[in-house]
Design a protein around this motif. Structure first.
Motif, PDB file in Angstrom:
ATOM      1  N   VAL A 284      34.472 -11.659  28.122  1.00  0.00           N
ATOM      2  CA  VAL A 284      35.249 -12.899  28.108  1.00  0.00           C
ATOM      3  C   VAL A 284      36.744 -12.604  28.063  1.00  0.00           C
ATOM      4  N   ALA A 285      37.150 -11.628  27.246  1.00  0.00           N
ATOM      5  CA  ALA A 285      38.570 -11.293  27.141  1.00  0.00           C
ATOM      6  C   ALA A 285      39.111 -10.746  28.462  1.00  0.00           C
ATOM      7  N   SER A 286      38.330  -9.922  29.149  1.00  0.00           N
ATOM      8  CA  SER A 286      38.775  -9.373  30.423  1.00  0.00           C
ATOM      9  C   SER A 286      38.990 -10.467  31.459  1.00  0.00           C
ATOM     10  N   VAL A 287      38.045 -11.385  31.536  1.00  0.00           N
ATOM     11  CA  VAL A 287      38.175 -12.483  32.503  1.00  0.00           C
ATOM     12  C   VAL A 287      39.345 -13.387  32.127  1.00  0.00           C
ATOM     13  N   LEU A 288      39.502 -13.683  30.842  1.00  0.00           N
ATOM     14  CA  LEU A 288      40.615 -14.533  30.430  1.00  0.00           C
ATOM     15  C   LEU A 288      41.967 -13.885  30.691  1.00  0.00           C
ATOM     16  N   ILE A 289      42.078 -12.594  30.444  1.00  0.00           N
ATOM     17  CA  ILE A 289      43.342 -11.907  30.720  1.00  0.00           C
ATOM     18  C   ILE A 289      43.644 -11.942  32.208  1.00  0.00           C
ATOM     19  N   TRP A 290      42.620 -11.739  33.048  1.00  0.00           N
ATOM     20  CA  TRP A 290      42.834 -11.794  34.494  1.00  0.00           C
ATOM     21  C   TRP A 290      43.288 -13.199  34.909  1.00  0.00           C
ATOM     22  N   VAL A 291      42.655 -14.212  34.354  1.00  0.00           N
ATOM     23  CA  VAL A 291      43.024 -15.593  34.704  1.00  0.00           C
ATOM     24  C   VAL A 291      44.454 -15.899  34.266  1.00  0.00           C
ATOM     25  N   VAL A 292      44.843 -15.456  33.093  1.00  0.00           N
ATOM     26  CA  VAL A 292      46.213 -15.691  32.620  1.00  0.00           C
ATOM     27  C   VAL A 292      47.215 -14.965  33.507  1.00  0.00           C
ATOM     28  N   LEU A 293      46.932 -13.718  33.848  1.00  0.00           N
ATOM     29  CA  LEU A 293      47.846 -12.980  34.722  1.00  0.00           C
ATOM     30  C   LEU A 293      47.932 -13.618  36.105  1.00  0.00           C
ATOM     31  N   TYR A 294      46.822 -14.127  36.604  1.00  0.00           N
ATOM     32  CA  TYR A 294      46.813 -14.779  37.912  1.00  0.00           C
ATOM     33  C   TYR A 294      47.574 -16.103  37.876  1.00  0.00           C
ATOM     34  N   SER A 295      47.333 -16.889  36.834  1.00  0.00           N
ATOM     35  CA  SER A 295      47.968 -18.209  36.777  1.00  0.00           C
ATOM     36  C   SER A 295      49.457 -18.141  36.459  1.00  0.00           C
ATOM     37  N   THR A 296      49.914 -17.070  35.842  1.00  0.00           N
ATOM     38  CA  THR A 296      51.351 -16.920  35.568  1.00  0.00           C
ATOM     39  C   THR A 296      52.061 -16.153  36.673  1.00  0.00           C
TER      40      THR A 296
ATOM     41  N   PRO B  48      53.324  -3.407  53.528  1.00  0.00           N
ATOM     42  CA  PRO B  48      53.334  -4.875  53.541  1.00  0.00           C
ATOM     43  C   PRO B  48      51.951  -5.490  53.336  1.00  0.00           C
ATOM     44  N   GLU B  49      50.882  -4.729  53.459  1.00  0.00           N
ATOM     45  CA  GLU B  49      49.525  -5.267  53.346  1.00  0.00           C
ATOM     46  C   GLU B  49      48.944  -5.143  51.938  1.00  0.00           C
ATOM     47  N   PHE B  50      49.671  -4.560  50.989  1.00  0.00           N
ATOM     48  CA  PHE B  50      49.123  -4.300  49.655  1.00  0.00           C
ATOM     49  C   PHE B  50      49.041  -5.587  48.837  1.00  0.00           C
ATOM     50  N   SER B  51      47.905  -5.773  48.153  1.00  0.00           N
ATOM     51  CA  SER B  51      47.720  -6.934  47.284  1.00  0.00           C
ATOM     52  C   SER B  51      46.834  -6.551  46.103  1.00  0.00           C
ATOM     53  N   ILE B  52      47.340  -6.793  44.916  1.00  0.00           N
ATOM     54  CA  ILE B  52      46.573  -6.488  43.710  1.00  0.00           C
ATOM     55  C   ILE B  52      45.376  -7.423  43.587  1.00  0.00           C
ATOM     56  N   GLU B  53      45.556  -8.671  43.966  1.00  0.00           N
ATOM     57  CA  GLU B  53      44.471  -9.648  43.861  1.00  0.00           C
ATOM     58  C   GLU B  53      43.281  -9.252  44.723  1.00  0.00           C
ATOM     59  N   LYS B  54      43.549  -8.670  45.896  1.00  0.00           N
ATOM     60  CA  LYS B  54      42.445  -8.235  46.751  1.00  0.00           C
ATOM     61  C   LYS B  54      41.820  -6.944  46.233  1.00  0.00           C
ATOM     62  N   SER B  55      42.635  -6.079  45.656  1.00  0.00           N
ATOM     63  CA  SER B  55      42.119  -4.812  45.136  1.00  0.00           C
ATOM     64  C   SER B  55      41.350  -5.002  43.831  1.00  0.00           C
ATOM     65  N   PHE B  56      41.876  -5.854  42.978  1.00  0.00           N
ATOM     66  CA  PHE B  56      41.269  -6.094  41.665  1.00  0.00           C
ATOM     67  C   PHE B  56      41.028  -7.589  41.488  1.00  0.00           C
ATOM     68  N   GLY B  57      40.028  -8.106  42.164  1.00  0.00           N
ATOM     69  CA  GLY B  57      39.684  -9.517  42.056  1.00  0.00           C
ATOM     70  C   GLY B  57      38.952  -9.811  40.764  1.00  0.00           C
ATOM     71  N   ILE B  58      38.768 -11.083  40.501  1.00  0.00           N
ATOM     72  CA  ILE B  58      38.115 -11.474  39.251  1.00  0.00           C
ATOM     73  C   ILE B  58      36.665 -10.991  39.212  1.00  0.00           C
TER      74      ILE B  58
ATOM     75  N   GLN C  44      35.501  -8.202  40.605  1.00  0.00           N
ATOM     76  CA  GLN C  44      35.511  -6.766  40.314  1.00  0.00           C
ATOM     77  C   GLN C  44      35.850  -6.496  38.854  1.00  0.00           C
ATOM     78  N   VAL C  45      36.784  -7.253  38.307  1.00  0.00           N
ATOM     79  CA  VAL C  45      37.155  -7.085  36.900  1.00  0.00           C
ATOM     80  C   VAL C  45      35.981  -7.453  35.999  1.00  0.00           C
ATOM     81  N   ALA C  46      35.304  -8.567  36.317  1.00  0.00           N
ATOM     82  CA  ALA C  46      34.156  -8.996  35.511  1.00  0.00           C
ATOM     83  C   ALA C  46      33.007  -7.991  35.610  1.00  0.00           C
ATOM     84  N   LEU C  47      32.768  -7.462  36.811  1.00  0.00           N
ATOM     85  CA  LEU C  47      31.705  -6.471  36.980  1.00  0.00           C
ATOM     86  C   LEU C  47      32.013  -5.190  36.212  1.00  0.00           C
ATOM     87  N   PHE C  48      33.253  -4.733  36.285  1.00  0.00           N
ATOM     88  CA  PHE C  48      33.651  -3.528  35.547  1.00  0.00           C
ATOM     89  C   PHE C  48      33.519  -3.751  34.042  1.00  0.00           C
TER      90      PHE C  48
END
Length: 134
Positions: A49-61, A78-88, A90-94
C-alpha cells in the motif's frame, strides 16, 4: 462528592501488590511460526500500500515530469520517460514480490529463532520474567 474526588480517594487506597517471577523455558515453535507469518503478512500489506501511495503522490505532484525533463536534458534522450519505465503496475508487482519474499524469509527466521531459543534454554536456564499484580 465529585467524580474527581472519588478517583483521588481510590488512588490513596493501598493495594497489596504481589510480584511473581517466572522463567520462560520453552517456546512453541508452531505458535511462533504462525505469529511471525501474520506479522510479516501485515508488514507486506503495508509495504504494498505504501509503495502504491508513494507512486500516486509522486505522479500527482508531477515529480516524474520534472525528473523526465532533467534526465532528457542531461542524457540528450528525447524518448525517455520514468512513467513508462516505472509504471504503477511495475511498482506494485515489485512491491508484491518483495512482500512475499519478506513474508517467507521472516516466517522461516521466526521458526529458526524458536528452535535456537529452545536449544539455548539448556545452557542459560531460560528467560526470567517478572509480573506484578496491581
Amino acid at each position: 462528592m465529585s467524580v474527581a474526588e472519588k478517583l483521588q480517594r481510590k488512588e490513596m487506597r493501598q493495594t497489596s501488590s504481589r510480584q511473581v517471577r517466572l522463567k520462560l523455558v520453552y517456546v512453541d515453535v508452531w505458535s511462533l511460526v504462525k505469529l511471525t507469518f501474520l506479522i510479516w503478512l501485515c508488514l507486506g500489506i503495508v509495504l504494498l500500500v505504501a509503495s502504491v501511495l508513494i507512486w500516486v503522490v509522486l505522479y500527482s505532484t508531477h515529480v516524474f515530469d520534472s525528473l523526465d525533463k532533467t534526465i532528457r536534458d542531461v542524457l540528450n534522450q528525447p524518448e525517455f520517460s520514468i512513467e513508462k519505465s516505472f509504471g504503477i503496475g511495475q511498482v506494485a508487482l515489485f512491491a508484491f514480490i518483495i512482500a512475499v519474499l519478506n513474508t517467507l524469509v521472516g516466517t522461516a527466521l521466526g521458526a529458526v529463532s524458536g528452535f535456537i531459543y529452545n536449544l539455548s534454554v539448556r545452557f542459560t536456564g531460560g528467560l526470567l520474567v517478572g509480573f506484578q499484580n496491581q
